[in-house]
Design a protein around this motif. Structure first.
Motif, short mmCIF file in Angstrom:
data_model
loop_
_atom_site.label_atom_id
_atom_site.label_comp_id
_atom_site.label_asym_id
_atom_site.label_seq_id
_atom_site.Cartn_x
_atom_site.Cartn_y
_atom_site.Cartn_z
N ILE A 36 18.43 57.93 61.47
CA ILE A 36 19.43 57.13 62.19
C ILE A 36 20.80 57.25 61.53
CG2 ILE A 36 17.74 55.50 63.12
CD1 ILE A 36 18.62 53.56 60.85
N ASN A 37 20.95 58.19 60.58
CA ASN A 37 22.18 58.36 59.82
C ASN A 37 23.08 59.39 60.49
OD1 ASN A 37 24.19 59.07 57.90
ND2 ASN A 37 22.86 58.40 56.23
N TYR A 38 24.28 59.00 60.85
CA TYR A 38 25.23 59.89 61.53
C TYR A 38 25.52 61.14 60.70
CZ TYR A 38 29.65 61.52 63.56
OH TYR A 38 30.64 62.29 64.12
N ASP A 39 25.57 60.99 59.38
CA ASP A 39 25.94 62.12 58.52
C ASP A 39 24.93 63.26 58.57
OD1 ASP A 39 28.21 60.79 57.71
OD2 ASP A 39 27.26 59.90 55.93
N VAL A 40 23.73 62.98 59.03
CA VAL A 40 22.69 64.01 59.09
C VAL A 40 22.86 64.92 60.31
CG1 VAL A 40 20.17 64.37 59.19
CG2 VAL A 40 21.10 62.52 57.80
N LEU A 41 23.62 64.47 61.30
CA LEU A 41 23.81 65.24 62.52
C LEU A 41 24.42 66.61 62.23
CD1 LEU A 41 25.27 62.58 64.97
CD2 LEU A 41 23.09 63.75 65.24
N PRO A 42 24.03 67.65 62.97
CA PRO A 42 24.68 68.95 62.85
C PRO A 42 26.17 68.83 63.20
CG PRO A 42 22.63 69.14 64.09
CD PRO A 42 22.89 67.68 63.91
N GLU A 43 27.00 69.62 62.55
CA GLU A 43 28.44 69.53 62.77
C GLU A 43 28.82 69.81 64.21
OE1 GLU A 43 30.78 68.41 60.76
OE2 GLU A 43 29.18 67.95 59.32
N GLU A 44 28.13 70.74 64.85
CA GLU A 44 28.49 71.06 66.24
C GLU A 44 28.23 69.89 67.19
OE1 GLU A 44 24.37 73.01 65.45
OE2 GLU A 44 26.27 72.66 64.39
N ILE A 45 27.26 69.04 66.83
CA ILE A 45 26.99 67.85 67.65
C ILE A 45 28.09 66.82 67.43
CG2 ILE A 45 25.35 65.97 68.06
CD1 ILE A 45 24.40 68.72 69.01
N LYS A 46 28.51 66.64 66.18
CA LYS A 46 29.61 65.71 65.88
C LYS A 46 30.88 66.14 66.59
CE LYS A 46 27.93 64.63 61.20
NZ LYS A 46 28.27 64.71 59.76
N GLU A 47 31.16 67.45 66.60
CA GLU A 47 32.38 67.96 67.23
C GLU A 47 32.41 67.69 68.73
OE1 GLU A 47 32.45 72.04 66.12
OE2 GLU A 47 32.91 71.64 64.00
N LYS A 48 31.26 67.57 69.34
CA LYS A 48 31.17 67.26 70.76
C LYS A 48 31.30 65.76 71.03
CE LYS A 48 28.05 71.12 71.81
NZ LYS A 48 26.68 71.47 72.28
N GLY A 49 31.40 64.97 69.96
CA GLY A 49 31.48 63.52 70.10
C GLY A 49 30.16 62.86 70.40
N ARG B 238 26.26 61.43 69.37
CA ARG B 238 25.65 60.72 68.25
C ARG B 238 24.13 60.87 68.22
NH1 ARG B 238 28.76 57.24 65.51
NH2 ARG B 238 26.96 55.97 64.93
N THR B 239 23.61 61.70 69.11
CA THR B 239 22.16 61.90 69.18
C THR B 239 21.84 63.38 69.29
OG1 THR B 239 21.75 59.74 70.21
CG2 THR B 239 20.06 61.41 70.50
N PHE B 240 20.78 63.80 68.61
CA PHE B 240 20.32 65.18 68.68
C PHE B 240 18.80 65.17 68.67
CE2 PHE B 240 18.79 68.97 66.36
CZ PHE B 240 19.27 69.96 67.20
N ARG B 241 18.20 65.84 69.64
CA ARG B 241 16.75 65.98 69.67
C ARG B 241 16.39 67.43 69.86
NH1 ARG B 241 17.50 63.38 74.78
NH2 ARG B 241 16.85 61.36 73.97
N SER B 242 15.37 67.87 69.17
CA SER B 242 14.94 69.26 69.25
C SER B 242 13.45 69.36 68.99
CB SER B 242 15.71 70.11 68.23
OG SER B 242 15.16 71.41 68.13
N ILE B 243 12.78 70.11 69.83
CA ILE B 243 11.37 70.47 69.59
C ILE B 243 11.28 71.99 69.71
CG2 ILE B 243 8.99 70.28 70.37
CD1 ILE B 243 9.61 67.53 71.44
N LYS B 244 10.94 72.63 68.62
CA LYS B 244 10.77 74.08 68.61
C LYS B 244 9.29 74.40 68.46
CE LYS B 244 15.31 75.48 66.89
NZ LYS B 244 16.05 76.21 65.82
N ILE B 245 8.78 75.24 69.36
CA ILE B 245 7.39 75.64 69.32
C ILE B 245 7.35 77.15 69.15
CG2 ILE B 245 5.21 75.68 70.60
CD1 ILE B 245 6.43 73.23 72.15
N GLU B 246 6.78 77.58 68.03
CA GLU B 246 6.79 79.01 67.69
C GLU B 246 8.22 79.55 67.69
OE1 GLU B 246 3.70 80.97 67.06
OE2 GLU B 246 3.23 78.88 66.67
N GLY B 247 9.18 78.73 67.23
CA GLY B 247 10.57 79.13 67.14
C GLY B 247 11.35 79.05 68.43
#
Length: 324
Positions: A229-242, A244-253
């Motif tokens: 829930i820490n903003y600082d952990v967000l990827p920079e490209e997500i912050k640049e878009k304004g 505050r949330t990022f979700r990702s599920i990678k399966i076999e890359g």
């Protein structure tokens, strides 16, 4: 037309339930919340009775049993630690309960609720909306069609920034929310359980006030997961878009695209429940066991199969304290 009551009308998730009740052609006859900032009800059910005291709400619902306005369902949208009590209230009023996740905080609570179901003849239903998301359904079909001995490698990342208010609210109290893994992760653990089968291994690498990370091994998947829930952990490209949330599920890359299609999931869940095809107590069990074990495990640190973000520098609690 079915009659509904809603407990927890001022919370973030309540509007999705109000919309689902309306869009399935049913009626809200009463709502309860100790906070009275519930003007959202006017957009859906302005004639619904509203209460800020449980005792008056309880009396009102009891009286309805002797009139033509029998209650059919109680939707439970209250803080996590109150779900158990409000589910029991619903069943005692001879209504089914529709409860937000996590259904309860501990596995043994499910066993107790099963007894209440048996005693009252009523049902307890889960809001497990990812199970009706098209992308998740398609993924489940893909996994089922794969060779039975295939074990999939999965990376789950869910970052949803929260401000200082979070730590003052019940969500920041692990005894009430169950901690980060329970509060923001339980629906992902349910999804993984639904798709990949029974849990074989559950290791926690990091668990602090603002993040949790670990490794889950299912029958058909090896999962590295990271929640924060820490903003600082967000990827920079997500912050640049304004954002505050990022979700990702990678399966076999390969990235699973499921960012769209969330708008009407609660409505679909309600349709399934009303038609008798919803998910009951047993469906909730494995995800509740997973988050309970995470909450009560000692983090092992950066050993074994850990998520890359687990290496992120830890932060201080906004109010000057840390907890595991």
């Amino acid at each position: 037309m079915k009659n509904f009551a809603l407990v927890g009308a001022s919370g973030y998730i309540a509007p999705r339930h109000l919309k689902a009740i309306r869009d399935t052609g049913n009626n809200l006859i009463a709502a309860l919340d100790k906070f009275d900032s519930v003007g959202i009800i006017d957009s859906y059910f302005p004639e619904a009775d509203f209460f800020v005291e449980f005792e008056r709400f309880d009396r009102h619902i009891e009286k309805l049993r002797y009139k033509d306005s029998k209650l059919d369902y109680v939707s439970v949208c209250t803080p996590n630690y109150l779900h158990d009590a409000h589910i029991r209230f619903a069943l005692r009023q001879q209504a089914d309960a529709i409860c937000e996740k996590p259904l309860v905080l501990n596995p043994w609570n499910i066993d107790s609720l099963l007894k209440v179901e048996q005693e009252t003849g009523q049902k307890i239903w889960n809001i497990l909306q990812l199970r009706v998301h098209k992308s998740i359904i398609d993924l489940k079909k893909k996994i089922e069609a794969a060779p039975k001995d295939k074990i999939f490698d999965v990376d789950l990342t869910y970052l949803t920034s929260r401000g200082k208010w979070y730590y003052t609210s019940w969500k920041g109290d692990i005894s009430k929310s169950g901690g980060i893994a329970t509060n923001i992760g339980v629906h992902f653990y349910d999804m993984l359980s639904w798709i990949f089968g029974d849990v074989k291994k559950n290791v926690v690498h990091v668990h602090t006030h603002d993040r949790a990370s670990g490794y889950l091994e299912f029958e058909r998947a090896r999962v590295r997961w990271f929640l924060s829930i820490n903003y600082d952990v967000l990827p920079e490209e997500i912050k640049e878009k304004g954002q505050r949330t990022f979700r990702s599920i990678k399966i076999e890359g390969e990235e699973l695209e499921f960012s769209d299609g969330f708008t009407d999931l609660h409505t679909q869940v309600y349709k399934d429940i009303i038609s008798g095809k919803g998910y009951g107590l047993d469906a909730a069990r494995q995800a509740i066991e997973i988050v309970h074990d995470i909450r009560n495990s000692d983090p092992v640190g950066l050993k074994g199969e850990y998520h890359p973000l687990a290496k992120k520098e830890l932060s201080r609690h906004p109010f000057g304290k840390l907890y595991n």
